[in-house]
Enzyme design. Sequence first.
Site, PDB file in Angstrom:
ATOM      1  N   LYS A  50      31.642  34.536  29.009  1.00  0.00           N
ATOM      2  CA  LYS A  50      30.977  35.748  29.446  1.00  0.00           C
ATOM      3  C   LYS A  50      31.971  36.715  30.075  1.00  0.00           C
ATOM      4  O   LYS A  50      31.658  37.867  30.313  1.00  0.00           O
ATOM      5  CB  LYS A  50      29.900  35.378  30.491  1.00  0.00           C
ATOM      6  CG  LYS A  50      28.897  34.364  29.973  1.00  0.00           C
ATOM      7  CD  LYS A  50      28.052  33.823  31.146  1.00  0.00           C
ATOM      8  CE  LYS A  50      27.219  32.658  30.627  1.00  0.00           C
ATOM      9  NZ  LYS A  50      26.933  31.687  31.656  1.00  0.00           N
ATOM     10  N   GLU A 106      40.018  39.773  25.502  1.00  0.00           N
ATOM     11  CA  GLU A 106      39.991  38.717  26.520  1.00  0.00           C
ATOM     12  C   GLU A 106      39.989  39.312  27.918  1.00  0.00           C
ATOM     13  O   GLU A 106      40.633  40.329  28.157  1.00  0.00           O
ATOM     14  CB  GLU A 106      41.239  37.819  26.376  1.00  0.00           C
ATOM     15  CG  GLU A 106      41.008  36.561  25.582  1.00  0.00           C
ATOM     16  CD  GLU A 106      40.219  35.490  26.336  1.00  0.00           C
ATOM     17  OE1 GLU A 106      39.469  35.822  27.280  1.00  0.00           O
ATOM     18  OE2 GLU A 106      40.358  34.316  25.963  1.00  0.00           O
ATOM     19  N   ASP A 110      45.690  33.121  30.973  1.00  0.00           N
ATOM     20  CA  ASP A 110      46.270  32.301  32.038  1.00  0.00           C
ATOM     21  C   ASP A 110      47.291  31.351  31.396  1.00  0.00           C
ATOM     22  O   ASP A 110      48.449  31.730  31.198  1.00  0.00           O
ATOM     23  CB  ASP A 110      45.089  31.568  32.700  1.00  0.00           C
ATOM     24  CG  ASP A 110      45.459  30.809  33.940  1.00  0.00           C
ATOM     25  OD1 ASP A 110      46.363  31.227  34.658  1.00  0.00           O
ATOM     26  OD2 ASP A 110      44.820  29.766  34.216  1.00  0.00           O
ATOM     27  N   PHE A 159      43.733  33.304  41.889  1.00  0.00           N
ATOM     28  CA  PHE A 159      42.467  33.134  41.188  1.00  0.00           C
ATOM     29  C   PHE A 159      41.605  34.337  41.524  1.00  0.00           C
ATOM     30  O   PHE A 159      41.289  34.584  42.685  1.00  0.00           O
ATOM     31  CB  PHE A 159      41.754  31.832  41.577  1.00  0.00           C
ATOM     32  CG  PHE A 159      40.648  31.519  40.615  1.00  0.00           C
ATOM     33  CD1 PHE A 159      40.908  30.851  39.426  1.00  0.00           C
ATOM     34  CD2 PHE A 159      39.355  31.949  40.870  1.00  0.00           C
ATOM     35  CE1 PHE A 159      39.896  30.602  38.517  1.00  0.00           C
ATOM     36  CE2 PHE A 159      38.335  31.707  39.959  1.00  0.00           C
ATOM     37  CZ  PHE A 159      38.612  31.034  38.781  1.00  0.00           C
ATOM     38  N   ARG A 172      30.656  37.731  39.128  1.00  0.00           N
ATOM     39  CA  ARG A 172      30.964  38.520  37.921  1.00  0.00           C
ATOM     40  C   ARG A 172      30.611  39.990  38.113  1.00  0.00           C
ATOM     41  O   ARG A 172      31.184  40.866  37.489  1.00  0.00           O
ATOM     42  CB  ARG A 172      30.171  37.997  36.715  1.00  0.00           C
ATOM     43  CG  ARG A 172      30.598  36.626  36.226  1.00  0.00           C
ATOM     44  CD  ARG A 172      29.939  36.355  34.875  1.00  0.00           C
ATOM     45  NE  ARG A 172      29.968  34.952  34.499  1.00  0.00           N
ATOM     46  CZ  ARG A 172      30.983  34.342  33.898  1.00  0.00           C
ATOM     47  NH1 ARG A 172      32.081  35.006  33.617  1.00  0.00           N
ATOM     48  NH2 ARG A 172      30.917  33.069  33.577  1.00  0.00           N
TER      49      ARG A 172
HETATM   50  P1  IMP Z   1      43.654  30.070  29.570  1.00  0.00           P
HETATM   51  O1  IMP Z   1      43.118  29.325  28.386  1.00  0.00           O
HETATM   52  O2  IMP Z   1      44.312  29.135  30.547  1.00  0.00           O
HETATM   53  O3  IMP Z   1      44.536  31.233  29.234  1.00  0.00           O
HETATM   54  O4  IMP Z   1      42.442  30.562  30.415  1.00  0.00           O
HETATM   55  C1  IMP Z   1      41.588  31.533  30.031  1.00  0.00           C
HETATM   56  C2  IMP Z   1      40.265  31.374  30.728  1.00  0.00           C
HETATM   57  O5  IMP Z   1      40.355  30.708  32.012  1.00  0.00           O
HETATM   58  C3  IMP Z   1      39.724  32.744  31.048  1.00  0.00           C
HETATM   59  O6  IMP Z   1      39.026  33.283  29.943  1.00  0.00           O
HETATM   60  C4  IMP Z   1      38.866  32.468  32.256  1.00  0.00           C
HETATM   61  O7  IMP Z   1      37.597  32.012  31.860  1.00  0.00           O
HETATM   62  C5  IMP Z   1      39.559  31.342  32.985  1.00  0.00           C
HETATM   63  N1  IMP Z   1      40.429  31.867  34.054  1.00  0.00           N
HETATM   64  C6  IMP Z   1      41.767  31.786  34.147  1.00  0.00           C
HETATM   65  N2  IMP Z   1      42.227  32.356  35.268  1.00  0.00           N
HETATM   66  C7  IMP Z   1      41.137  32.844  35.903  1.00  0.00           C
HETATM   67  C8  IMP Z   1      40.953  33.584  37.138  1.00  0.00           C
HETATM   68  O8  IMP Z   1      41.885  33.919  37.888  1.00  0.00           O
HETATM   69  N3  IMP Z   1      39.668  33.908  37.442  1.00  0.00           N
HETATM   70  C9  IMP Z   1      38.601  33.589  36.667  1.00  0.00           C
HETATM   71  N4  IMP Z   1      38.735  32.914  35.516  1.00  0.00           N
HETATM   72  C10 IMP Z   1      39.989  32.538  35.136  1.00  0.00           C
END
Ligand code: IMP
Length: 186
Positions: A50, A106, A110, A159, A172
């Site tokens: 979402k 996106e 992260d 975060f 959100r």
């Molecule tokens: P990745 O696969 O590690 O790149 O993470 C992507 C997903 O992790 C994002 O689409 C978010 O849902 C979640 N995420 C990563 N860092 C954060 C943050 O700082 N706040 C909220 N959600 C996060």
Amino acid sequence: MGIHDAVSRRAAVESVLLDSRTIQRRVCELGAQITRDYAGKFPHLVATLKGASIFLADLVRSIELDLSFDFITVTSYGDATESSGQLRIMKDLDETLELRHVLLVEDIVDTGLTLSYLLRTLGARRPTSLKTVALLNKPSRRKVHVPLDYVGFNIPDFFVVGYGLDYAQRYRNLPDICILRTAAGS
Ligand code: IMP
């Protein structure tokens, strides 16, 4: 809403990292750049639910082109704040991607595992082109290389919540992007 609700919501966040005016200004710049780059095309934007829903809603309104969009939900088997790399599609797209100029939208990149999985999976559906736009990028956390064509903001390893981003499905709807008090610096 009572004053106590507002106070407790504010107390959960450490500080504002990006305020709503800063976000709006940058989203408009991204929209203008996408408008120029996709001139004469009919792009198809694919946003992840979402988290990217609010970004998508603002972004599409700043793109001055005929376009379409769709949503996909990907979940990981890991814990709540970090993806494990074991990903699967929970809600698939409604539309085919064949012969489309696809722009993957996106909220935040992260580790890069989610975007990497999506690029592999959606790339196999034979779009004419496949590019990426991320509102937020945390380069210091990257585990796999992912090509980012458009980035809103590079941010440090905090975060963050708000503007679509959650912690346990909350926050959100904050208009600013804020550092979460309990998970700051995680
Ligand atoms: P990745 O696969 O590690 O790149 O993470 C992507 C997903 O992790 C994002 O689409 C978010 O849902 C979640 N995420 C990563 N860092 C954060 C943050 O700082 N706040 C909220 N959600 C996060």
